[in-house]
Design an enzyme around this catalytic site. Structure first.
Site, PDB file in Angstrom:
ATOM      1  N   GLU A  14      -6.029  -4.754  10.224  1.00 52.02           N
ATOM      2  CA  GLU A  14      -4.991  -3.755  10.491  1.00 52.02           C
ATOM      3  C   GLU A  14      -5.325  -2.984  11.765  1.00 52.02           C
ATOM      4  OE1 GLU A  14      -2.808  -2.573   6.617  1.00 52.02           O
ATOM      5  OE2 GLU A  14      -4.540  -1.269   6.849  1.00 52.02           O
ATOM      6  N   SER A  36       2.835  -2.059  10.382  1.00 51.29           N
ATOM      7  CA  SER A  36       4.273  -2.165  10.632  1.00 51.29           C
ATOM      8  C   SER A  36       4.856  -3.537  10.295  1.00 51.29           C
ATOM      9  CB  SER A  36       4.599  -1.752  12.073  1.00 51.29           C
ATOM     10  OG  SER A  36       4.194  -0.413  12.298  1.00 51.29           O
ATOM     11  N   GLU A  85      -7.271   4.841   7.388  1.00 47.48           N
ATOM     12  CA  GLU A  85      -7.011   6.264   7.135  1.00 47.48           C
ATOM     13  C   GLU A  85      -8.193   6.906   6.424  1.00 47.48           C
ATOM     14  OE1 GLU A  85      -3.222   5.673   5.223  1.00 47.48           O
ATOM     15  OE2 GLU A  85      -2.352   5.149   7.157  1.00 47.48           O
ATOM     16  N   GLY A 118       1.917   2.382  10.797  1.00 49.14           N
ATOM     17  CA  GLY A 118       2.878   3.471  10.686  1.00 49.14           C
ATOM     18  C   GLY A 118       3.515   3.865  12.004  1.00 49.14           C
ATOM     19  N   ASN A 161       0.872  -1.179   0.000  1.00 44.75           N
ATOM     20  CA  ASN A 161       0.000   0.000   0.000  1.00 44.75           C
ATOM     21  C   ASN A 161       0.906   1.226   0.000  1.00 44.75           C
ATOM     22  OD1 ASN A 161      -1.864   1.995   0.385  1.00 44.75           O
ATOM     23  ND2 ASN A 161      -2.469   1.358   2.449  1.00 44.75           N
ATOM     24  N   TRP A 162       1.086   1.797  -1.182  1.00 43.86           N
ATOM     25  CA  TRP A 162       2.022   2.924  -1.296  1.00 43.86           C
ATOM     26  C   TRP A 162       1.461   4.214  -0.689  1.00 43.86           C
ATOM     27  CZ3 TRP A 162       4.071   2.529  -7.075  1.00 43.86           C
ATOM     28  CH2 TRP A 162       4.884   1.401  -7.180  1.00 43.86           C
ATOM     29  N   LYS A 163       0.155   4.252  -0.464  1.00 34.02           N
ATOM     30  CA  LYS A 163      -0.498   5.470   0.045  1.00 34.02           C
ATOM     31  C   LYS A 163      -0.148   6.654  -0.858  1.00 34.02           C
ATOM     32  CE  LYS A 163      -0.441   3.363   4.576  1.00 34.02           C
ATOM     33  NZ  LYS A 163      -0.416   3.516   6.025  1.00 34.02           N
ATOM     34  N   GLY A 215       2.558  -0.935   4.332  1.00 34.09           N
ATOM     35  CA  GLY A 215       2.718   0.468   3.962  1.00 34.09           C
ATOM     36  C   GLY A 215       4.184   0.821   3.815  1.00 34.09           C
ATOM     37  N   GLY A 216       4.757   1.402   4.870  1.00 35.41           N
ATOM     38  CA  GLY A 216       6.126   1.924   4.838  1.00 35.41           C
ATOM     39  C   GLY A 216       7.148   1.008   4.184  1.00 35.41           C
TER      40      GLY A 216
END
Ligand code: PGA
Length: 253
Positions: free
Chosen positions: A169, A215, A99, A175, A9-11, A236-237
């Site tokens: 999640e 994470s 989000e 994050g 998930n690059w956001k 994500g990150g």
């Protein structure tokens, strides 16, 4: 075997050029996915067509949109519809990321509409659920996530629900660098599967992939994914760093 999935998930990150480079680097690692394994890249809307053509020739590599609108079409300036995604060959879409629930006031009912629109166009929703910190601290996370599933998914028929990917999640782990422990992830994934089994039966519940998100890193993916009810991750990150995401793909069962 149930599908095992590493979903990036690059956001709202990366330029077009950076996105192309990242995909190239990951694909150059030439990880041959097995029949039951998948890597999915949820990229920003403007990169969907490019990303789709990058992964086109790779078996079990796919792209996803990060969101879609809950109405079919119309006067919704700036929004992107499921029909539009379908028309450019997108087969997956994240629905209900925390989000978006938080910053865009997306409700369980709205997410049910999104899920319906996606399924009409044979787009597989990656449906996100998960509790905030205060719910975890109160110990009522099971009820909280079960309610999310009930209100957004449990109107579906047994045939339809089989086309859903679930991502658990916990919001307190997204994050934050704070990952749910393997035991915590397994426990709630198992619970979610039992809730699905209660409604649709064990055979169907056993077919639905439940990904863990929050994470996930190169260093913890293998242990998390080893749990029997954790079928990969929504990342994500760590999905923005080629070497890290490569390790995460390799950590799939
Ligand atoms: P994170 O994000 O891996 O950076 O915690 C996960 C997500 O929001 O999907």
């Amino acid at each position: 075997m149930r599908k095992q999935i590493a979903a990036a998930n690059w956001k709202m990150n990366l330029s077009y050029q950076e996105a192309e480079t990242l995909l190239d680097e990951i694909l150059e690692a030439d990880i041959r996915l097995e029949f039951h394994q998948m890597a999915i890249f949820a990229v920003p809307f403007p990169y969907l067509i490019m990303s789709r053509s990058e992964v086109e020739d790779e078996m079990n590599y796919e792209v996803a949109a990060q969101n879609c609108h809950h109405k079919k079409s119309g006067a919704y300036t700036g929004e992107v519809s499921v029909d539009m995604l379908h028309s450019i060959g997108v087969n997956y879409c994240i629905v209900g990321h925390s989000e978006r629930r938080e910053y865009n006031a997306e409700t369980n009912a709205m997410l049910a509409d999104k899920v319906n629109l996606c399924l009409e166009k044979a787009i597989t929703p990656i449906f996100c659920c998960g509790e905030p910190l205060e719910i975890r601290e109160a110990g009522t996370q099971n009820n909280f996530v079960a309610q999310q599933l009930k209100e957004s998914l449990f109107h579906l028929s047994a045939v339809e629900i089989k086309n859903i990917i679930i991502a658990y999640e916990p919001i307190w782990a997204i994050g934050t660098g704070k990952t749910a422990s393997t035991a915590q992830a397994q426990e709630i994934h198992h619970y979610l599967r039992s809730v699905i089994a209660g409604k649709y039966g064990a055979d169907i519940a056993n077919e639905i992939p439940i990904l863990y998100g929050g994470s996930v890193k190169a260093g913890n993916a293998k242990e998390l994914f080893a749990s029997p009810d954790v079928d990969g991750g929504l990342v994500g990150g760590a999905s923005l760093i080629a070497d890290d995401f490569i390790e995460i793909i390799k950590a799939l069962k």
